[in-house]
Design a protein around this motif. Structure first.
Motif, PDB file in Angstrom:
ATOM      1  N   ILE A  33      51.073   1.414  70.425  1.00  0.00           N
ATOM      2  CA  ILE A  33      52.209   2.299  70.228  1.00  0.00           C
ATOM      3  C   ILE A  33      51.868   3.673  70.788  1.00  0.00           C
ATOM      4  CG2 ILE A  33      53.303   1.140  68.278  1.00  0.00           C
ATOM      5  CD1 ILE A  33      51.876   3.106  66.407  1.00  0.00           C
TER       6      ILE A  33
ATOM      7  N   GLU B 187      52.950   7.493  70.363  1.00  0.00           N
ATOM      8  CA  GLU B 187      53.663   8.433  69.497  1.00  0.00           C
ATOM      9  C   GLU B 187      53.781   9.782  70.192  1.00  0.00           C
ATOM     10  OE1 GLU B 187      55.747  10.379  67.212  1.00  0.00           O
ATOM     11  OE2 GLU B 187      55.314   8.394  66.386  1.00  0.00           O
TER      12      GLU B 187
ATOM     13  N   ASN C 134      56.565   3.993  63.466  1.00  0.00           N
ATOM     14  CA  ASN C 134      55.197   4.015  63.988  1.00  0.00           C
ATOM     15  C   ASN C 134      54.156   4.134  62.879  1.00  0.00           C
ATOM     16  OD1 ASN C 134      55.892   3.611  66.613  1.00  0.00           O
ATOM     17  ND2 ASN C 134      55.509   5.701  67.307  1.00  0.00           N
TER      18      ASN C 134
END
Length: 369
Positions: free
Chosen positions: A120, A122, A131
């Motif tokens: 992921i 961010e 998240n």
């Protein structure tokens, strides 16, 4: 190499995803991509134009307080998880990437539970709830800011910066000046509240531009947002701003070549979305930031405060924004050139122009392992 990429809702989630896809294609020319989003988000328009295979999952974010409608959204979420498992099973991904938005939840979770390496990315100082949850399942986490690292498991998190379009780095100042007919020996202020515009910022700019028409030594390029353009032109006319006699002021509904506009900017007046800030800092552009007050987790204010603390920006809260306040900050910065120069240096120090390459290498590395 098969790679699923998911990110949706806003351009701040979609454009970093597309940048990563372009970067990965250069490193792994035979890679196959599948983009997963929603029918409602901007990705349904943007992604197919990139020529990418596109799958949708029917999801909506939950209300932040109890409502009956949340039960319907929960049912959609269950169906979304089932659809995500189906997508993963049939595409056989070697890696999966999420760049934000609630659509990432089901697809990254399904991929992770299937044993697929997942990452992921961010963008913000304070992560969104999706998240935060995914951080416990994914393989790696690429944090766009140093402050975001503390919110994730330390052993899998790397501060990379946010991926930005290559055009932002390659655009030349001369091209921007030529396109807008601006002078090279006068500073340029770039004003934008995002593609949809920001009414509070537009209203504050009326008084600023009224004063600016008397002072041609500073040039202004103001993008109002398409939906706000007609109303803003009327506000300016009502205030007595005559743009025809002030070539150093240009007001546009939308900037189709933002990289060129950024290339000539000496100061930006922006919202505080993560992608916009990543592009500003990559070029070392100082800013006056007016964070959008209704962003999830109030993340834009946190983003802006981080830039202000680093010395790269000045922040004005939306509720405190007036023509007088904005004009006062502008006058202060331009009356002392050393301040703008120091802010530009601090902005440049925050920039991570290599972020897309770093994250792409992380994806390739975790897939090999």
């Amino acid at each position: 190499m098969n790679i699923i990429v998911s990110g949706g809702g806003t351009g701040g989630h979609i454009y970093p995803a597309i940048t990563l896809i372009r970067t990965l294609r250069k490193k792994v020319p035979d890679a196959r991509f599948l983009y997963v989003g929603t029918k409602r988000g901007l990705e349904s328009d943007i992604v197919p134009k990139e020529g990418l295979p596109f799958e949708t999952i029917d999801l909506q974010g939950f209300e932040r307080h109890f409502t009956v409608d949340n039960f319907r959204r929960a049912a959609k979420a269950m169906l979304g998880v089932a659809k995500a498992r189906h997508v993963v099973k049939h595409f056989h991904p070697d890696a999966a990437i999420g760049t934000g938005g609630y659509v990432c939840g089901p697809i990254l979770l399904a991929a992770s539970l299937a044993g697929v390496p997942t990452l992921i990315q961010e963008q913000n100082v304070v992560p969104g709830i999706t998240n935060k949850i995914l951080s416990h399942f994914v393989t790696r986490i690429a944090a766009g800011t140093e402050d975001a690292v503390q919110h994730f498991p330390k052993e899998k998190t790397v501060f990379t910066g946010n991926p930005i379009r290559r055009e932002v780095l390659t655009a030349q100042k001369e091209d921007g000046l030529r396109e807008y007919g601006f002078s090279a020996d006068k500073p340029v202020v770039l004003v934008s509240g995002g593609s949809r515009g920001a009414r509070s910022l537009n209203c504050a700019m009326v008084g600023v531009l009224k004063e600016a028409q008397k002072h041609p030594e500073v040039q202004f390029l103001h993008a109002t947002g398409k939906g706000e353009y007609d109303a803003q032109m009327q506000r300016l006319a009502d205030a007595g701003v005559d743009l025809a006699s002030a070539p150093h002021i240009q007001v546009k509904p939308y900037l189709y070549n933002m990289p060129q506009a950024m290339a000539m900017a000496d100061l930006a007046i922006f919202r505080a979305g993560a992608t916009g800030l990543a592009e500003l800092t990559a070029r070392g552009i100082p800013a006056i930031l007016v964070p959008y007050p209704y962003a999830a987790e109030n993340h834009q204010e946190h983003n802006a405060r981080a830039c202000e603390t680093a010395g790269a920006a000045r922040m004005i809260l939306d509720r405190e924004l007036t023509s007088e306040r904005l004009g006062s900050v502008l006058m202060e910065l331009f009356s002392e050139p050393g301040k703008l120069q120091a802010m530009a240096a601090a902005s440049k120090a925050m920039g991570r122009p290599e972020a897309a390459d770093t994250i792409a290498d992380m994806v390739i590395d975790m897939q090999k392992k």
